[in-house]
Write an enzyme that holds these catalytic residues in place. Structure first.
Site, mmCIF file in Angstrom:
data_model
loop_
_atom_site.group_PDB
_atom_site.id
_atom_site.type_symbol
_atom_site.label_atom_id
_atom_site.label_comp_id
_atom_site.label_asym_id
_atom_site.label_seq_id
_atom_site.Cartn_x
_atom_site.Cartn_y
_atom_site.Cartn_z
ATOM 1 N N SER A 108 0.804 -1.231 0.000
ATOM 2 C CA SER A 108 0.000 0.000 0.000
ATOM 3 C C SER A 108 0.833 1.277 0.000
ATOM 4 O O SER A 108 1.878 1.336 0.633
ATOM 5 C CB SER A 108 -0.972 0.016 1.168
ATOM 6 O OG SER A 108 -0.290 0.117 2.386
ATOM 7 N N SER A 109 0.352 2.271 -0.712
ATOM 8 C CA SER A 109 1.155 3.465 -0.961
ATOM 9 C C SER A 109 0.285 4.557 -1.579
ATOM 10 O O SER A 109 -0.927 4.439 -1.612
ATOM 11 C CB SER A 109 2.303 3.093 -1.901
ATOM 12 O OG SER A 109 1.813 2.294 -2.956
#
Length: 197
Positions: free
Chosen positions: A163-164
């Protein structure tokens, strides 16, 4: 049709699969957990084909619009990618890469304001900039492009493992009123128009 995965995804999927093979004679349960972990890593790095429209400034990432703000006389739109989103990133417009710059930093959760200080890779084009930002889980940013390379609207330009956030600094003539999306909306990389252009 054969499934497509982001470049280098096997480096995340292979180790748990090897552990699973090792555990198989000893524990079917733990071997299954290891195989499922490897399968989840591969599934996370899926890279489906997209059908970019012929016009518009497109979303560079799948996810939810989490940032819309003015910055240095330019509009910044940030898209938070959670663990279930595709993490392959795409060019919002056709253009030539001028610079690819890696900046070390922290690893705050990508949906927080503090994530502006996170590790990132800036991909500078003539008119706009795409910023790939690592999150709390994401520790690897993989740009696919180099300076001097020309990319088409919707072309793959990189991916972030786990996730980012991905931001796009719009061309200088784009204003907030030009945006077709707002904070909280879900967008699709290479398909959703952020701005008509």
């Amino acid at each position: 049709m054969c499934a497509r995965f982001a470049r280098g995804s096997w480096r995340y999927a292979a180790p748990p699969a090897v552990v699973g093979l090792f555990l198989l004679p000893f524990s079917l349960v733990w071997a299954t957990v290891a195989f499922l972990t490897g399968g989840a890593a591969l599934g996370f790095h899926r890279d489906p084909d997209r059908s970019p429209p012929t016009d518009g400034l497109l979303a560079p990432a799948d996810g939810k619009v989490s940032v819309v703000r003015e910055e240095d006389h330019r509009l910044r739109v940030g898209i938070f990618m959670n663990l279930t989103d595709v993490h392959v990133n795409r060019a919002p417009l056709t253009g030539t890469v001028e610079e690819v710059v890696h900046s070390p930093g922290k690893h705050w959760p990508a949906f927080t304001k503090e994530s502006d200080r996170n590790e990132k890779v800036r991909i500078e084009f003539e008119e706009y900039t795409v910023v790939l930002i690592a999150g709390a889980v994401a520790r690897r940013i993989h740009p696919y492009v180099e300076p001097g390379e020309t990319v088409a609207r919707g072309q793959r330009i990189g991916h972030i493992s786990f996730s980012s956030r991905v931001d796009v600094l719009m061309p200088e003539d784009v204003r907030r009123d030009d945006l077709r999306v707002s904070k909280g909306e879900t967008v699709t990389a290479g398909e959703t128009r952020l701005v008509d252009r």
